[in-house]
Write a protein that holds these residues in place. Structure first.
Motif, PDB file in Angstrom:
ATOM      1  N   VAL A  28     -57.800  -6.797 -18.954  1.00  0.00           N
ATOM      2  CA  VAL A  28     -58.719  -7.556 -18.103  1.00  0.00           C
ATOM      3  C   VAL A  28     -60.001  -7.762 -18.891  1.00  0.00           C
ATOM      4  CG1 VAL A  28     -60.070  -7.560 -15.977  1.00  0.00           C
ATOM      5  CG2 VAL A  28     -57.748  -6.639 -15.976  1.00  0.00           C
ATOM      6  N   GLY A  29     -60.437  -9.005 -18.999  1.00  0.00           N
ATOM      7  CA  GLY A  29     -61.655  -9.322 -19.748  1.00  0.00           C
ATOM      8  C   GLY A  29     -62.912  -9.082 -18.945  1.00  0.00           C
ATOM      9  N   ASP A  30     -63.940  -9.901 -19.189  1.00  0.00           N
ATOM     10  CA  ASP A  30     -65.236  -9.711 -18.523  1.00  0.00           C
ATOM     11  C   ASP A  30     -65.211 -10.160 -17.073  1.00  0.00           C
ATOM     12  OD1 ASP A  30     -66.332  -8.704 -20.856  1.00  0.00           O
ATOM     13  OD2 ASP A  30     -66.963 -10.686 -21.573  1.00  0.00           O
ATOM     14  N   LYS A  31     -64.425 -11.201 -16.780  1.00  0.00           N
ATOM     15  CA  LYS A  31     -64.367 -11.699 -15.410  1.00  0.00           C
ATOM     16  C   LYS A  31     -63.276 -10.978 -14.607  1.00  0.00           C
ATOM     17  CE  LYS A  31     -66.293 -16.347 -15.899  1.00  0.00           C
ATOM     18  NZ  LYS A  31     -66.095 -17.784 -15.587  1.00  0.00           N
ATOM     19  N   PRO A  32     -63.458 -10.892 -13.298  1.00  0.00           N
ATOM     20  CA  PRO A  32     -62.460 -10.201 -12.475  1.00  0.00           C
ATOM     21  C   PRO A  32     -61.094 -10.870 -12.502  1.00  0.00           C
ATOM     22  CG  PRO A  32     -64.515 -10.495 -11.256  1.00  0.00           C
ATOM     23  CD  PRO A  32     -64.634 -11.321 -12.502  1.00  0.00           C
ATOM     24  N   VAL A  33     -60.075 -10.060 -12.365  1.00  0.00           N
ATOM     25  CA  VAL A  33     -58.716 -10.524 -12.107  1.00  0.00           C
ATOM     26  C   VAL A  33     -58.459 -10.325 -10.614  1.00  0.00           C
ATOM     27  CG1 VAL A  33     -56.283  -9.908 -12.397  1.00  0.00           C
ATOM     28  CG2 VAL A  33     -57.744 -10.183 -14.396  1.00  0.00           C
ATOM     29  N   ILE A  34     -57.920 -11.352  -9.965  1.00  0.00           N
ATOM     30  CA  ILE A  34     -57.682 -11.292  -8.522  1.00  0.00           C
ATOM     31  C   ILE A  34     -56.191 -11.134  -8.254  1.00  0.00           C
ATOM     32  CG2 ILE A  34     -57.896 -12.484  -6.317  1.00  0.00           C
ATOM     33  CD1 ILE A  34     -60.562 -11.679  -7.494  1.00  0.00           C
ATOM     34  N   LEU A  35     -55.833 -10.051  -7.579  1.00  0.00           N
ATOM     35  CA  LEU A  35     -54.454  -9.792  -7.193  1.00  0.00           C
ATOM     36  C   LEU A  35     -54.406  -9.571  -5.689  1.00  0.00           C
ATOM     37  CD1 LEU A  35     -53.486  -7.274 -10.025  1.00  0.00           C
ATOM     38  CD2 LEU A  35     -53.296  -9.770 -10.042  1.00  0.00           C
ATOM     39  N   ALA A  36     -53.265  -9.879  -5.081  1.00  0.00           N
ATOM     40  CA  ALA A  36     -53.184  -9.793  -3.623  1.00  0.00           C
ATOM     41  C   ALA A  36     -51.789  -9.411  -3.164  1.00  0.00           C
ATOM     42  CB  ALA A  36     -53.578 -11.140  -3.005  1.00  0.00           C
ATOM     43  N   ARG A  37     -51.723  -8.933  -1.946  1.00  0.00           N
ATOM     44  CA  ARG A  37     -50.455  -8.689  -1.247  1.00  0.00           C
ATOM     45  C   ARG A  37     -50.569  -9.281   0.152  1.00  0.00           C
ATOM     46  NH1 ARG A  37     -46.647  -5.055  -3.414  1.00  0.00           N
ATOM     47  NH2 ARG A  37     -47.361  -3.953  -5.275  1.00  0.00           N
ATOM     48  N   ASP A  38     -49.469  -9.900   0.609  1.00  0.00           N
ATOM     49  CA  ASP A  38     -49.480 -10.472   1.955  1.00  0.00           C
ATOM     50  C   ASP A  38     -48.967  -9.449   2.960  1.00  0.00           C
ATOM     51  OD1 ASP A  38     -46.732 -10.400   1.682  1.00  0.00           O
ATOM     52  OD2 ASP A  38     -46.469 -12.562   1.552  1.00  0.00           O
ATOM     53  N   GLU A  39     -48.795  -9.875   4.206  1.00  0.00           N
ATOM     54  CA  GLU A  39     -48.374  -8.956   5.262  1.00  0.00           C
ATOM     55  C   GLU A  39     -47.000  -8.353   4.995  1.00  0.00           C
ATOM     56  OE1 GLU A  39     -48.781 -11.259   8.830  1.00  0.00           O
ATOM     57  OE2 GLU A  39     -50.777 -10.448   9.218  1.00  0.00           O
ATOM     58  N   LYS A  40     -46.164  -9.059   4.224  1.00  0.00           N
ATOM     59  CA  LYS A  40     -44.835  -8.554   3.873  1.00  0.00           C
ATOM     60  C   LYS A  40     -44.854  -7.703   2.608  1.00  0.00           C
ATOM     61  CE  LYS A  40     -42.501 -12.574   5.914  1.00  0.00           C
ATOM     62  NZ  LYS A  40     -41.612 -13.740   5.637  1.00  0.00           N
ATOM     63  N   ASN A  41     -46.054  -7.491   2.065  1.00  0.00           N
ATOM     64  CA  ASN A  41     -46.262  -6.703   0.845  1.00  0.00           C
ATOM     65  C   ASN A  41     -45.775  -7.415  -0.411  1.00  0.00           C
ATOM     66  OD1 ASN A  41     -47.535  -4.305  -0.054  1.00  0.00           O
ATOM     67  ND2 ASN A  41     -45.546  -3.405  -0.530  1.00  0.00           N
ATOM     68  N   LEU A  42     -45.565  -8.716  -0.330  1.00  0.00           N
ATOM     69  CA  LEU A  42     -45.230  -9.496  -1.522  1.00  0.00           C
ATOM     70  C   LEU A  42     -46.487  -9.685  -2.365  1.00  0.00           C
ATOM     71  CD1 LEU A  42     -42.867 -12.192   0.046  1.00  0.00           C
ATOM     72  CD2 LEU A  42     -42.226 -10.143  -1.233  1.00  0.00           C
ATOM     73  N   LYS A  43     -46.305  -9.826  -3.674  1.00  0.00           N
ATOM     74  CA  LYS A  43     -47.425  -9.836  -4.601  1.00  0.00           C
ATOM     75  C   LYS A  43     -47.804 -11.260  -5.018  1.00  0.00           C
ATOM     76  CE  LYS A  43     -45.384  -7.228  -7.654  1.00  0.00           C
ATOM     77  NZ  LYS A  43     -45.108  -6.335  -8.793  1.00  0.00           N
ATOM     78  N   TYR A  44     -49.122 -11.449  -5.219  1.00  0.00           N
ATOM     79  CA  TYR A  44     -49.643 -12.751  -5.636  1.00  0.00           C
ATOM     80  C   TYR A  44     -50.783 -12.527  -6.631  1.00  0.00           C
ATOM     81  CZ  TYR A  44     -47.121 -14.257  -1.484  1.00  0.00           C
ATOM     82  OH  TYR A  44     -46.141 -14.478  -0.545  1.00  0.00           O
ATOM     83  N   ALA A  45     -50.944 -13.465  -7.556  1.00  0.00           N
ATOM     84  CA  ALA A  45     -52.011 -13.363  -8.549  1.00  0.00           C
ATOM     85  C   ALA A  45     -52.713 -14.712  -8.686  1.00  0.00           C
ATOM     86  CB  ALA A  45     -51.448 -12.926  -9.898  1.00  0.00           C
ATOM     87  N   LEU A  46     -54.047 -14.671  -8.763  1.00  0.00           N
ATOM     88  CA  LEU A  46     -54.825 -15.872  -9.038  1.00  0.00           C
ATOM     89  C   LEU A  46     -54.754 -16.137 -10.540  1.00  0.00           C
ATOM     90  CD1 LEU A  46     -56.870 -18.116  -8.350  1.00  0.00           C
ATOM     91  CD2 LEU A  46     -58.687 -16.396  -8.586  1.00  0.00           C
ATOM     92  N   LYS A  47     -54.049 -17.179 -10.932  1.00  0.00           N
ATOM     93  CA  LYS A  47     -53.846 -17.468 -12.344  1.00  0.00           C
ATOM     94  C   LYS A  47     -55.031 -18.214 -12.963  1.00  0.00           C
ATOM     95  CE  LYS A  47     -49.889 -15.498 -12.769  1.00  0.00           C
ATOM     96  NZ  LYS A  47     -49.807 -14.237 -13.563  1.00  0.00           N
ATOM     97  N   ASP A  48     -55.790 -18.928 -12.127  1.00  0.00           N
ATOM     98  CA  ASP A  48     -56.962 -19.643 -12.633  1.00  0.00           C
ATOM     99  C   ASP A  48     -58.092 -18.664 -12.930  1.00  0.00           C
ATOM    100  OD1 ASP A  48     -55.691 -22.135 -12.268  1.00  0.00           O
ATOM    101  OD2 ASP A  48     -56.236 -22.119 -10.143  1.00  0.00           O
ATOM    102  N   GLU A  49     -59.030 -19.071 -13.759  1.00  0.00           N
ATOM    103  CA  GLU A  49     -60.188 -18.228 -14.061  1.00  0.00           C
ATOM    104  C   GLU A  49     -60.981 -17.966 -12.793  1.00  0.00           C
ATOM    105  OE1 GLU A  49     -62.997 -18.250 -17.813  1.00  0.00           O
ATOM    106  OE2 GLU A  49     -63.708 -19.755 -16.373  1.00  0.00           O
ATOM    107  N   PHE A  50     -61.515 -16.754 -12.679  1.00  0.00           N
ATOM    108  CA  PHE A  50     -62.241 -16.395 -11.467  1.00  0.00           C
ATOM    109  C   PHE A  50     -63.469 -17.270 -11.253  1.00  0.00           C
ATOM    110  CE2 PHE A  50     -65.676 -14.268  -9.269  1.00  0.00           C
ATOM    111  CZ  PHE A  50     -65.044 -13.841  -8.101  1.00  0.00           C
TER     112      PHE A  50
END
Length: 487
Positions: A308-330
């Protein structure tokens, strides 16, 4: 003369550990040093122990945070392989690290709290003094609230009212989870303009323009107070640590970066404020948090991030606990769009997977996350699937057995499948807590996998599959006996 030797030993031990605020104790100094301290957490360790090596920096950080506390708390350590052998034997230390709480030089209890700095601090602070600190002046209140912890505070003109009694009872039950204080001092009540009220006062370093720093509890029951704290304690964007993971519920959006409220609070809040700007638009729809990237590298790895560089990495889980990632720059705008699409179900889940095998013709089929449905769920066969780890000794022992069973059943409507659960996301309906873990899936009810807990020899598998197969096998009867006869 003996006293002089002891004093010199004490001096050496204390001087050697002054940099990290953890007392290094030996058989000669253990009892005499502990007698000088009201409450001490002692870590019994071995220098070669991997768990000890991981705990040591967190332990030192906790000692630094807690060193000026009142009531005082001391952190100490004993090397069980060198100068502390007799002490470790005396207190029946059989594994490393072992942590125990001492009152003076008498053991009080085993330590069963968290193993990271903030968790250690919170747990130990709950072990000293009353559950709720009585504040007797405005100056004392100001000092009490100058902390890195959020506080639950009771303002009671009359300490005998029912709300005050409820508050103290709740504090006693939850002293290891929350920090409590209360006051009946007229000047304290006048400063806050509160009487007969319980207030959540957020730690100063978490103050921001998007939410109030104090939240009033407006109800009167213990269960309602518990709910109130669960809903409000962490605010719009909480600081998620190893100690507080369970406090955050899905759908959850987490920003991972260099979160450090000790050495860089300004830089930490620079990014948190940008997350807050988005979080305030989704109140009641999702939870938001920030986490230190170094403390959660294992989670980042689960999403394919090694760095992880200087800017945050955004990761998420939905109500079903499936995983998601923000691929664009924060950015605030990119985060807002990401959350909107997440809540609308418009994002593709992230799936950790090995490549699909080019050739999958061996008797035991190979499943990866990307082909799991094809190989396991939609193969129109009864299926026995093994979730394994490449380094697991039991898995290596099972491998030739599994191969032999698969070869014996090649002509049957039965599939044996294996999946590396360390390199692929396991579907949530399979509870994999150790290796190997096996599940049986009848072809017509794949939505109800059955844990396989029988023997692990060839005959054990044959008997189980013969008995539970949707249709009787061609080569074996229901008891697992071969139907073939030798001429």
């Amino acid at each position: 003369m003996h006293k002089i030797v002891v004093i010199l030993c004490l001096f050496v031990a204390l001087a050697a550990s002054s940099e990290q605020d953890v007392l290094e104790l030996t058989d000669d100094t253990f009892s005499s040093v502990l007698k000088q301290h009201e409450t001490t957490l002692v870590m019994f360790y071995a220098p070669w122990c991997g768990h000890c090596k991981r705990l040591k920096p967190e332990y030192a950080k906790a000692a630094e945070i807690i060193k000026s506390d009142d009531p005082p708390i001391t952190l100490a350590k004993v090397d069980c392989t060198e100068g502390g052998k007799e002490t470790c034997s005396k207190y029946s230390v059989n594994g490393y690290p072992t942590l125990k709480i001492f009152r003076g030089d008498s053991v009080s209890q085993d330590y069963s709290g968290p193993r990271e700095a903030n968790g250690i601090v919170k747990y130990m602070r709950a072990q000293v003094g009353p559950a709720s600190r009585t504040i007797k002046s405005v100056d004392e209140l100001n000092k009490f609230l100058d902390t890195k912890d959020t506080t639950v505070f009771g303002f009671f003109e009359d300490p005998d009212v029912s709300l005050a009694k409820l508050f103290l009872k709740f504090a006693d039950k939850n002293r290891e989870k929350y920090r409590f204080g209360h006051s009946s001092d007229p000047d304290v009540l006048a400063k806050y303009g509160e009487t007969e009220k319980i207030v959540l006062i957020r730690a100063p370093h978490l103050a921001n323009k998007f939410e109030e720093s104090t939240v009033k509890f407006e109800s009167s029951s213990e269960s309602e107070l518990s709910t109130f704290l669960k809903e409000n304690f962490h605010g719009l964007v909480g600081h998620r640590t190893q100690d507080t993971i369970r406090d955050f519920k899905n759908p959850l959006i987490v920003a991972y970066y260099s979160v450090d409220y000790v050495k860089n609070p300004k830089g930490t809040n620079y990014w948190r404020n940008r997350v807050l700007k988005v979080a305030k638009e989704f109140v009641g729809k999702a939870s938001f948090a920030i986490s230190a990237k170094d403390d959660f590298q294992h989670e980042l790895n689960e999403y394919g991030y090694d760095f992880v560089g200087d800017k945050p990495v955004i990761l998420a889980r939905d109500e079903k606990n499936l995983k998601y990632a923000l691929k664009d720059e924060f950015s605030v705008e990119n985060l807002r769009n990401f959350v909107e699409k997440l809540l609308e179900g418009e994002l593709e889940p992230y799936v950790k997977s090995e490549p699909i095998p080019e050739n999958n013709n061996a008797p035991v089929k190979v499943a990866v996350a990307k082909n799991f449905d094809e190989v396991v769920i939609n193969n129109n066969k009864d299926t026995l699937v093994e979730f394994y780890a490449p380094w697991c000794g039991h898995c290596k022992k099972l491998a030739p057995v599994f191969d032999e069973v698969a070869e014996k059943l090649q002509d049957e409507n039965v599939e044996l499948v294996k999946m590396d659960a360390t390199a692929n996301d396991v579907p949530p309906e399979f509870n994999v807590r150790g290796f190997p873990t096996l599940y049986w899936l009848p072809k017509d009810s794949k939505d109800k996998p059955v844990a396989y807990n029988e023997g692990r020899e060839v005959d054990d598998f044959i008997k189980y599959i013969s008995k539970h197969a949707s249709e009787e096998l061609k080569g074996f009867d229901r008891g697992g006996k071969s139907k073939k006869t030798e001429l």
